[in-house]
Write a protein that holds these residues in place. Structure first.
Motif, PDB file in Angstrom:
ATOM      1  N   ASP A 117      -1.208  -0.670  -8.591  1.00  0.00           N
ATOM      2  CA  ASP A 117      -1.524   0.643  -8.041  1.00  0.00           C
ATOM      3  C   ASP A 117      -1.509   0.551  -6.516  1.00  0.00           C
ATOM      4  N   GLU A 118      -0.633   1.305  -5.885  1.00  0.00           N
ATOM      5  CA  GLU A 118      -0.485   1.202  -4.431  1.00  0.00           C
ATOM      6  C   GLU A 118      -1.684   1.767  -3.677  1.00  0.00           C
ATOM      7  N   ARG A 119      -2.598   2.410  -4.379  1.00  0.00           N
ATOM      8  CA  ARG A 119      -3.812   2.868  -3.707  1.00  0.00           C
ATOM      9  C   ARG A 119      -4.674   1.688  -3.256  1.00  0.00           C
ATOM     10  N   GLY A 120      -4.430   0.523  -3.829  1.00  0.00           N
ATOM     11  CA  GLY A 120      -5.178  -0.658  -3.421  1.00  0.00           C
ATOM     12  C   GLY A 120      -4.561  -1.399  -2.254  1.00  0.00           C
ATOM     13  N   LEU A 121      -3.335  -1.044  -1.887  1.00  0.00           N
ATOM     14  CA  LEU A 121      -2.639  -1.764  -0.817  1.00  0.00           C
ATOM     15  C   LEU A 121      -3.379  -1.733   0.526  1.00  0.00           C
ATOM     16  N   PRO A 122      -3.852  -0.576   0.992  1.00  0.00           N
ATOM     17  CA  PRO A 122      -4.548  -0.570   2.295  1.00  0.00           C
ATOM     18  C   PRO A 122      -5.730  -1.523   2.336  1.00  0.00           C
ATOM     19  N   CYS A 123      -6.401  -1.700   1.203  1.00  0.00           N
ATOM     20  CA  CYS A 123      -7.562  -2.600   1.168  1.00  0.00           C
ATOM     21  C   CYS A 123      -7.117  -4.051   1.324  1.00  0.00           C
ATOM     22  N   LEU A 124      -6.042  -4.427   0.650  1.00  0.00           N
ATOM     23  CA  LEU A 124      -5.522  -5.791   0.775  1.00  0.00           C
ATOM     24  C   LEU A 124      -5.000  -6.041   2.188  1.00  0.00           C
ATOM     25  N   ILE A 125      -4.337  -5.054   2.740  1.00  0.00           N
ATOM     26  CA  ILE A 125      -3.805  -5.202   4.101  1.00  0.00           C
ATOM     27  C   ILE A 125      -4.945  -5.340   5.104  1.00  0.00           C
ATOM     28  N   TYR A 126      -6.024  -4.613   4.871  1.00  0.00           N
ATOM     29  CA  TYR A 126      -7.192  -4.744   5.754  1.00  0.00           C
ATOM     30  C   TYR A 126      -7.730  -6.173   5.719  1.00  0.00           C
ATOM     31  N   VAL A 127      -7.824  -6.746   4.531  1.00  0.00           N
ATOM     32  CA  VAL A 127      -8.297  -8.135   4.404  1.00  0.00           C
ATOM     33  C   VAL A 127      -7.335  -9.082   5.113  1.00  0.00           C
ATOM     34  N   LEU A 128      -6.040  -8.873   4.917  1.00  0.00           N
ATOM     35  CA  LEU A 128      -5.035  -9.719   5.559  1.00  0.00           C
ATOM     36  C   LEU A 128      -5.169  -9.683   7.081  1.00  0.00           C
ATOM     37  N   GLN A 129      -5.474  -8.537   7.617  1.00  0.00           N
ATOM     38  CA  GLN A 129      -5.499  -8.372   9.069  1.00  0.00           C
ATOM     39  C   GLN A 129      -6.868  -8.632   9.692  1.00  0.00           C
ATOM     40  N   LYS A 130      -7.945  -8.409   8.936  1.00  0.00           N
ATOM     41  CA  LYS A 130      -9.265  -8.394   9.569  1.00  0.00           C
ATOM     42  C   LYS A 130     -10.249  -9.457   9.066  1.00  0.00           C
ATOM     43  N   ASP A 131     -10.066  -9.953   7.836  1.00  0.00           N
ATOM     44  CA  ASP A 131     -11.071 -10.872   7.308  1.00  0.00           C
ATOM     45  C   ASP A 131     -11.082 -12.171   8.103  1.00  0.00           C
ATOM     46  N   ARG A 132     -12.257 -12.720   8.361  1.00  0.00           N
ATOM     47  CA  ARG A 132     -12.370 -13.946   9.144  1.00  0.00           C
ATOM     48  C   ARG A 132     -12.040 -15.196   8.331  1.00  0.00           C
ATOM     49  N   SER A 133     -12.036 -15.064   7.028  1.00  0.00           N
ATOM     50  CA  SER A 133     -11.795 -16.216   6.161  1.00  0.00           C
ATOM     51  C   SER A 133     -10.302 -16.483   6.009  1.00  0.00           C
ATOM     52  N   GLU A 134      -9.881 -17.725   6.300  1.00  0.00           N
ATOM     53  CA  GLU A 134      -8.477 -18.097   6.088  1.00  0.00           C
ATOM     54  C   GLU A 134      -8.095 -17.935   4.620  1.00  0.00           C
ATOM     55  N   THR A 135      -9.013 -18.314   3.739  1.00  0.00           N
ATOM     56  CA  THR A 135      -8.741 -18.201   2.307  1.00  0.00           C
ATOM     57  C   THR A 135      -8.479 -16.760   1.916  1.00  0.00           C
ATOM     58  N   MET A 136      -9.321 -15.849   2.383  1.00  0.00           N
ATOM     59  CA  MET A 136      -9.160 -14.445   2.019  1.00  0.00           C
ATOM     60  C   MET A 136      -7.862 -13.867   2.579  1.00  0.00           C
ATOM     61  N   ARG A 137      -7.533 -14.203   3.820  1.00  0.00           N
ATOM     62  CA  ARG A 137      -6.283 -13.681   4.389  1.00  0.00           C
ATOM     63  C   ARG A 137      -5.076 -14.255   3.658  1.00  0.00           C
TER      64      ARG A 137
END
Length: 330
Positions: A117-137
Motif C-alpha cells: 500500500d503506497e500510503r505507507g511510503l511517506p512513513c518509510l521515507i521519513y525513517v530513511l531520511q530522519k531516523d538516527r538509527s543506522e539499522t532503521m535507515r
C-alpha cells in the motif's frame, strides 16, 4: 548489553531478504515441536493485528522467529483498504516509537512494504531520511525497494537517490546503493523535458545513483532532437564545448560524440570531423569516426573518413575508420 548486541545482529540479517531470515526461535521450543512453523491462512484471518504485533516482539514458542511479521504483512495486504490503513497506522506508530526496541521497530518497516500500500511510503521515507538509527535507515531503504515496480516509482527512486547523496553511514549506503543498482532506469520523457541540458552533461561524467551509466547521454540526445531551433543551437554549443574540453575525462567527452550523431543534427558534423582528425586521444578519434558513420552518407563525411584513414597510425582508430568506410563500399 547482550540483548542489544543480539538485536543489532538480527537487524543486519534482516536487511538481506526475508527469505534469508534466521530460523532460531527466540523462546524455548518444547521438545519435539517444529520450530519453523508459519501461521496458516485461517490463523491470519482470525488473529487480530494487535496480537500479531505482540508476537513480532515475542514470538509464539515453536513458530519461526519472523512468522508473525510475515503473517501481519499478509493480513494487511489481503485486508480491505480501511482495515489495511488501520494496520498501517498501528505499525507506523510503533515504527516511530524510539522507546520500543529496534527489533520490533524494524519489523514494522517490512509490514508496511509487505502491504504493498503506497500510503505507507511517506512513513518509510521519513525513517530513511530522519531516523538516527543506522539499522532503521537501512531497513527502510530495503523495505521501500520491495514495493512492486519500485524502479519506475519516482517517489521511491528520488528518496533512494537523496539518501545515496546525503547519508554518511557506510551500512546505510550499502543497502541504498544495492537497491538503486537493482533498479537502474532511464530518464522519463518528463524528466528529459524539465532537466536542463547542462545537468545532463554533468551526469554524463558522474551518473546519478540508480540511473543507467549512459542514461544521461541518451536523455540529452532526446532533448537535443526534441528542442526547437534556438534551444537546439544552445545545447549543441554546450555539447561541442564539452567534447572539445581536454581538461575533462574521456568518458563525458566521447559521449558527446554520440549525442551529436544520435540527434541527427548535421550542424555538429564539422565538430566531429575536427575531433576525428586532430584529437590527441585515440578513443575520441575512434568514437568520432563511429559517430560520423551514423549520419546518412555524404561526400563531406566520406572524404573526411578517407583523409583520416590516410594519416592515422593507431590500430584501434583504423579499425573504426575501416568499419565505417566499409558500409559505404570504400
Amino acid at each position: 548489553m547482550r540483548r542489544v548486541c543480539n538485536i543489532t545482529a538480527f537487524a543486519i540479517c534482516l536487511i538481506t531478504t526475508l527469505t534469508a531470515l534466521p530460523g532460531t526461535v527466540w523462546a524455548q521450543v518444547p521438545p519435539g515441536q517444529d520450530k519453523n512453523r508459519e501461521y496458516t491462512a485461517e490463523q491470519i484471518r482470525s488473529i487480530a493485528p494487535e496480537s500479531f504485533l505482540e508476537l513480532m516482539e515475542k514470538p509464539d514458542p515453536g513458530y519461526e522467529r519472523f512468522a508473525a511479521l510475515r503473517a501481519l504483512g499478509t493480513k494487511a495486504r489481503e485486508s480491505d483498504p480501511n482495515a489495511r490503513l488501520n494496520i498501517l497506522n498501528m505499525v507506523t506508530r510503533v515504527m516511530y516509537d524510539k522507546s520500543r526496541s529496534e527489533f520490533i521497530r524494524f519489523q514494522c518497516c517490512y509490514v508496511i512494504s509487505a502491504s504493498k500500500d503506497e500510503r505507507g511510503l511517506p512513513c518509510l521515507i521519513y525513517v530513511l531520511q530522519k531516523d538516527r538509527s543506522e539499522t532503521m535507515r537501512s531497513v527502510a531503504a530495503e523495505a521501500i525497494s520491495q514495493y512492486p515496480n519500485f524502479s519506475s516509482n519516482t517517489v521511491i527512486m528520488d528518496a533512494l537517490r537523496l539518501a545515496a547523496r546525503t547519508d554518511q553511514s557506510a551500512k546505510v549506503l550499502e543497502v541504498v546503493n544495492r537497491s538503486l543498482n537493482t533498479g537502474k532506469v532511464a530518464y522519463t520523457a518528463d524528466q528529459v523535458a524539465k532537466i536542463p541540458a547542462q545537468d545532463f552533461l554533468k551526469f554524463m561524467n558522474q551518473p546519478e545513483p540508480g540511473y543507467d551509466k549512459f542514461a544521461a547521454m541518451n536523455a540529452l540526445t532526446q532533448k537535443l532532437k526534441q528542442s526547437d531551433q534556438s534551444e537546439r543551437e544552445s545545447i549543441m554549443k554546450m555539447v561541442i564545448a564539452q567534447m572539445n574540453d581536454k581538461s575533462l575525462a574521456q568518458i563525458p567527452r566521447w559521449q558527446c560524440c554520440y549525442v551529436i550523431s544520435g540527434s541527427g543534427d548535421v550542424t555538429g558534423i564539422d565538430a566531429l570531423i575536427k575531433v576525428m582528425m586532430n584529437d590527441d586521444q585515440p578513443i575520441l578519434r575512434s568514437v568520432a569516426a563511429e559517430a560520423l558513420g551514423q549520419f546518412p552518407n555524404s561526400p563531406t563525411i566520406h572524404d573526411a573518413l578517407v583523409k583520416a584513414r590516410s594519416k592515422e597510425n593507431n590500430e584501434t582508430v583504423l579499425q573504426s575508420l575501416n568499419k565505417v568506410l566499409s558500409k559505404t563500399g570504400s
